[in-house]
Structure formats: C-alpha cells, structure tokens
Enzyme design. Structure first.
Site, PDB file in Angstrom:
ATOM      1  N   ASN A 119      41.488  -8.587   2.954  1.00  0.00           N
ATOM      2  CA  ASN A 119      40.051  -8.789   2.793  1.00  0.00           C
ATOM      3  C   ASN A 119      39.612  -8.644   1.334  1.00  0.00           C
ATOM      4  OD1 ASN A 119      40.662  -6.054   2.832  1.00  0.00           O
ATOM      5  ND2 ASN A 119      39.374  -5.578   4.604  1.00  0.00           N
ATOM      6  N   TYR A 120      40.058  -7.588   0.692  1.00  0.00           N
ATOM      7  CA  TYR A 120      39.640  -7.282  -0.681  1.00  0.00           C
ATOM      8  C   TYR A 120      40.189  -8.304  -1.665  1.00  0.00           C
ATOM      9  CZ  TYR A 120      38.606  -4.256  -4.714  1.00  0.00           C
ATOM     10  OH  TYR A 120      38.122  -3.747  -5.891  1.00  0.00           O
ATOM     11  N   ALA A 121      41.470  -8.669  -1.517  1.00  0.00           N
ATOM     12  CA  ALA A 121      42.078  -9.644  -2.419  1.00  0.00           C
ATOM     13  C   ALA A 121      41.414 -11.005  -2.263  1.00  0.00           C
ATOM     14  CB  ALA A 121      43.578  -9.745  -2.161  1.00  0.00           C
TER      15      ALA A 121
END
Length: 326
Positions: free
Chosen positions: A171-173
C-alpha cells in the site's frame, strides 16, 4: 531583517510530528506564515489528538513566528477544502502547500486487508491529490482575477516505491510511486498558472514510521551532525517553496547531506525483431540475455548501509522471515 519567506503562507500536512514538524518550524523561522495540519492520529491512522498540531503552533509562536493549527484529515475532501480556506482567511493568501501526511500498515500481501490498503492510499495518495486540487482551484481563480504570483506544491514520497520498494509495503510503496507520478503530471499542467510542483523523497530519516528500521538507533558522537534528523529535509522544502525557485517537475531524494535527482522509470536494454511476432521460445532465449535486475539485489544494495554486510541469500531469508511474521 526580513527572511526569505516573509509574507508567504505555506500549508504543511502531517506537520505535528517528524518531518512535517521539522518543516513547519524551519519555514516559520524564515518568515513564512504556516498552517500546521495534523489530526494527531496513530501510525496506522487510528485515534486522534488535536493537541499535536496545537503544540507545534505554540512552539512556532514562542519563537516569534506566525502559525495556526488545523486538525482536518487529508483523506476527507471537505476537510481539505476547509484547510485551504482557513489559510486564506487567516493570512490573506496561500502561496504553497507541502503534502507530507502519511500513515503505514505493514503486512505481507496475503494478510493485508482491503481497508488497510485503502486507508494508507487515502492519506498518502488521495490526500496529496486533494490538497493539490483545492489549492490549485484557488490559484486558478486568482489568475482569472488577474493576480498571478509564484506558487508551489511540494509533495513527499519515499524510497519505498521509488528506489527500493520494501516487502510488507504494498500500500505505502504504491501510494508513494503514485505521488511521484502525479508530481510530473501536475508540473506539466500547472506551469501555465505559475505553479511549480516538485517532490522530496526522504530516506533513512528518524520518524515514528521508521523507528523500527535497523540502524535508526545508531549512537552518534557528541556534537556530530545527525544525518537521520528530520530537519535534514527542511532546507530543501524551504527552497522549493521560495519565490523565484526555478525547479519544477523534479523528484529529489534526501539522505543526510546528500540530495539526488531521480529520473524515474526509463527505457533500458531491449530486444528487437522485424516482421513476425515473437514466439515464446524466442522470447525465452532472447530475454534471458538482457541485463535483468533481481529486486532482492537492488534492495540489499539500497539498505546495505543500515543492515550491515549480508550475503544475497542471507538477506532474502531475513526478508522472508519478516514477511512470515508480519
């Protein structure tokens, strides 16, 4: 003496702690009017503490600076509209926004839930879009009214998503890679309005989100500059929001005292065939000859300074063990 940012109003999201707080303090110390936005949530986006933003405002005012607090969520469309209006009401104008807000939920792909994916992307990617959109809507109205002045958007990405996508950070990447992509698109769109758009990508900076990264607790000699202090990012952000800065469309990595220009995805080696389509056996033979990169090799190189010296196989075992335990 008038400082270089005197008279400019900057809205900084996620400004209650870490990098955002350091940016807000630095900008205010150089004369900017600062809107300190932070709902005071936990790392995963839960909870909330309005006192987080107000504490930073108190610090700024105690040092003679100008600031107001905003506790809205960048993931809420109406909240973002209100924070832009707040800046204009309090200080008469809005010259720049710094999209810094982020949350993290780190899990292996098979354990990550729909909600955990959506919530991280909502803050980092949608939040960056929402504030950029509402600020630009205001700036467009000003241009239409005949008022054109220097404006700036500074987005915040991460090495995770750009240079070394980290396992457990689907999600963050993905959100950070999207922020970098939006930076380029918006730089092209907004030049006609006098708006510059750039992105900073901090690496190995000590925040709540990185405290668990190996090497963050490294002990320094007294008086030695701390390359992991969140303050290392602030001077670059101050430059990017300064009137007359010529940069736009750039994604700049910051690691300690080093600032590097990122060039994003670019074409590498290729195979060519004229006429008929490739066959599967031909592709198997020819693609194997290209200089292909194993993502574990790249990640090991990127994090080697923090993790120490590890063999390729040992490093992969470390990552896989972390995934199985996440």
């Amino acid at each position: 003496m008038i400082s270089e940012l005197t008279g400019r109003t900057v809205l900084v999201t996620g400004a209650g702690r870490g990098i955002g707080r350091a940016e807000a303090l630095y900008l205010a110390a150089r004369g900017a009017n600062v809107v300190v936005n932070d709902p005071g949530v936990d790392i995963d986006g839960r909870g909330g503490d309005e006192g987080v933003a107000y504490k930073v405002v108190a610090e700024i005012r105690a040092r003679g600076g100008q600031a107001v607090a905003d506790t809205g969520s960048v993931a809420d469309w109406a909240d973002v509209q209100r924070m832009v209006e707040r800046a204009i009401t309090e200080f008469g104008d809005l010259h720049a926004v710094v999209n810094n807000a982020a949350i993290e939920v780190n899990k292996g792909l098979e354990r990550l839930t729909e909600a955990e994916f959506d919530e991280v992307v909502a803050v980092k990617l949608k939040g960056t879009f929402a504030l950029s959109r509402w600020a630009t809507a205001y700036w467009r109205r000003r241009v239409d009214d005949g008022v054109r002045t220097d404006r700036a958007i500074v987005n915040t990405a991460s090495g995770s998503g750009l240079l070394n996508p980290l396992p457990t950070q689907t999600n963050y990447a993905a959100a950070n890679a999207g922020v970098a992509a939006m930076t380029t698109v918006h730089a092209l769109e907004l030049r006609r309005l006098g708006v510059r758009v750039n992105c900073v990508s901090p690496s190995m900076v000590r925040t709540r989100l990185t405290n668990s990264v190996p090497g963050m607790d490294q002990t320094l000699t007294d008086g030695e500059p701390d390359p992991r202090d969140p303050a290392v990012v602030a001077p670059l952000v101050a430059y990017l929001v300064s009137e007359g800065c010529p940069l736009t469309g750039q994604v700049l990595s910051v690691r300690g005292g080093s600032i590097a220009v990122n060039h994003g995805w670019s074409r590498g080696a290729q195979i060519n065939k004229d006429g008929a389509l490739w066959t599967v056996p031909e592709l198997a033979e020819n693609l194997a000859e290209l200089p292909l990169e194993d993502p574990f090799d790249r990640l090991a190189i990127a994090l080697g300074g923090a993790l120490g010296v590890h063999g390729r196989d040992e490093f992969e075992k470390m990552v896989n063990a972390e995934l199985d335990n996440s």
